[in-house]
Structures are given as C-alpha cells and as structure tokens.
Design a protein around this motif. Structure first.
Motif, PDB file in Angstrom:
ATOM      1  N   VAL A   3       7.629   7.744  -2.170  1.00  0.00           N
ATOM      2  CA  VAL A   3       7.131   7.671  -0.640  1.00  0.00           C
ATOM      3  C   VAL A   3       7.874   6.456   0.315  1.00  0.00           C
ATOM      4  CG1 VAL A   3       4.758   8.666  -0.906  1.00  0.00           C
ATOM      5  CG2 VAL A   3       5.142   6.363  -1.143  1.00  0.00           C
ATOM      6  N   LYS A   4       7.877   6.249   1.259  1.00  0.00           N
ATOM      7  CA  LYS A   4       8.060   4.812   1.998  1.00  0.00           C
ATOM      8  C   LYS A   4       7.245   4.187   2.712  1.00  0.00           C
ATOM      9  CE  LYS A   4      12.174   4.210   3.078  1.00  0.00           C
ATOM     10  NZ  LYS A   4      13.919   4.130   4.258  1.00  0.00           N
ATOM     11  N   LEU A  20       4.281  -1.221  -3.113  1.00  0.00           N
ATOM     12  CA  LEU A  20       4.729  -0.113  -2.456  1.00  0.00           C
ATOM     13  C   LEU A  20       6.312  -0.811  -1.895  1.00  0.00           C
ATOM     14  CD1 LEU A  20       5.631   2.692  -2.884  1.00  0.00           C
ATOM     15  CD2 LEU A  20       4.313   2.508  -0.712  1.00  0.00           C
ATOM     16  N   PRO A  21       7.360  -0.783  -2.994  1.00  0.00           N
ATOM     17  CA  PRO A  21       8.775  -1.703  -1.951  1.00  0.00           C
ATOM     18  C   PRO A  21       9.310  -0.134  -0.897  1.00  0.00           C
ATOM     19  CG  PRO A  21       9.191  -0.486  -4.024  1.00  0.00           C
ATOM     20  CD  PRO A  21       7.448  -0.112  -3.721  1.00  0.00           C
ATOM     21  N   ALA A  22       9.539  -1.923  -0.109  1.00  0.00           N
ATOM     22  CA  ALA A  22      10.127  -1.648   1.262  1.00  0.00           C
ATOM     23  C   ALA A  22      11.355  -0.284   1.419  1.00  0.00           C
ATOM     24  CB  ALA A  22      10.953  -2.137   2.390  1.00  0.00           C
ATOM     25  N   THR A  23      11.580  -0.008  -0.269  1.00  0.00           N
ATOM     26  CA  THR A  23      12.663   1.432  -0.265  1.00  0.00           C
ATOM     27  C   THR A  23      12.057   2.538  -0.594  1.00  0.00           C
ATOM     28  OG1 THR A  23      12.354   0.666  -2.575  1.00  0.00           O
ATOM     29  CG2 THR A  23      14.767  -0.646  -0.690  1.00  0.00           C
ATOM     30  N   GLY A  24      10.869   2.357  -0.430  1.00  0.00           N
ATOM     31  CA  GLY A  24      10.429   3.332  -1.336  1.00  0.00           C
ATOM     32  C   GLY A  24       9.843   3.373  -3.058  1.00  0.00           C
ATOM     33  N   GLU A  37      -1.035   8.677   4.525  1.00  0.00           N
ATOM     34  CA  GLU A  37       0.182   9.300   5.072  1.00  0.00           C
ATOM     35  C   GLU A  37      -0.709   9.638   6.604  1.00  0.00           C
ATOM     36  OE1 GLU A  37       2.663  13.259   5.184  1.00  0.00           O
ATOM     37  OE2 GLU A  37       1.976  13.157   4.469  1.00  0.00           O
ATOM     38  N   ASN A  38      -1.609  10.275   6.406  1.00  0.00           N
ATOM     39  CA  ASN A  38      -2.899  10.935   7.502  1.00  0.00           C
ATOM     40  C   ASN A  38      -2.809   9.254   8.206  1.00  0.00           C
ATOM     41  OD1 ASN A  38      -3.913  12.073   8.849  1.00  0.00           O
ATOM     42  ND2 ASN A  38      -5.971  11.972   7.402  1.00  0.00           N
ATOM     43  N   VAL A  44       6.287  10.607   3.636  1.00  0.00           N
ATOM     44  CA  VAL A  44       6.938  10.861   3.131  1.00  0.00           C
ATOM     45  C   VAL A  44       8.132  11.222   3.218  1.00  0.00           C
ATOM     46  CG1 VAL A  44       6.922  13.122   1.393  1.00  0.00           C
ATOM     47  CG2 VAL A  44       4.616  11.956   2.591  1.00  0.00           C
ATOM     48  N   VAL A  45       9.151  10.720   1.950  1.00  0.00           N
ATOM     49  CA  VAL A  45      11.291  11.284   2.491  1.00  0.00           C
ATOM     50  C   VAL A  45      10.930  11.281   1.501  1.00  0.00           C
ATOM     51  CG1 VAL A  45      10.567   9.592   4.312  1.00  0.00           C
ATOM     52  CG2 VAL A  45      11.583   8.281   1.895  1.00  0.00           C
TER      53      VAL A  45
END
Length: 60
Positions: A3-4, A20-24, A37-38, A44-45
């Motif tokens: 996740v990002k 959470l880091p910007a890089t995910g 996410e909702n 989610v990547v």
C-alpha cells in the motif's frame, strides 16, 4: 499487500507505530487497511520489480 498513501495524505501504520512512507510498504491485510482504502487514504498497488521486501520488526 503493498500500500501507498495517496498524494497529500499521512497514514499511520499501527503495526509499526510510524507513518506509511510515500514509497509504500508491505502490510498485513486487515480491516484497518481496507478502511483506509475505502476512505481514500491509501491505494493498493503492486510493488516495483526491484523493491526489496520490508524486514519484519519484532516487538519483543
């Protein structure tokens, strides 16, 4: 799941106690992450090909 945070968002990672880091990062799927996410806080990547997996941190 990888996740990002969406642009401009700061998202707390309760398992690690940091943001959470910007890089995910890889996280354990849970209701918390599905709610984020909702709510539009994360996406989610698929991790990039060369990304090394995060090492698990013991809380003991």
């Amino acid at each position: 799941m990888f996740v990002k945070p969406k642009d401009g968002r700061s998202v707390h990672d309760p398992a690690r106690g940091d943001l959470l880091p910007a890089t995910g990062r890889n996280v354990e799927p849970s209701q918390y992450w599905y709610r984020r996410e909702n709510d539009g806080d994360i996406e989610v990547v698929k991790p990039s090909q060369g990304a090394a997996p995060d090492k698990k941190v013991s809380t003991k």
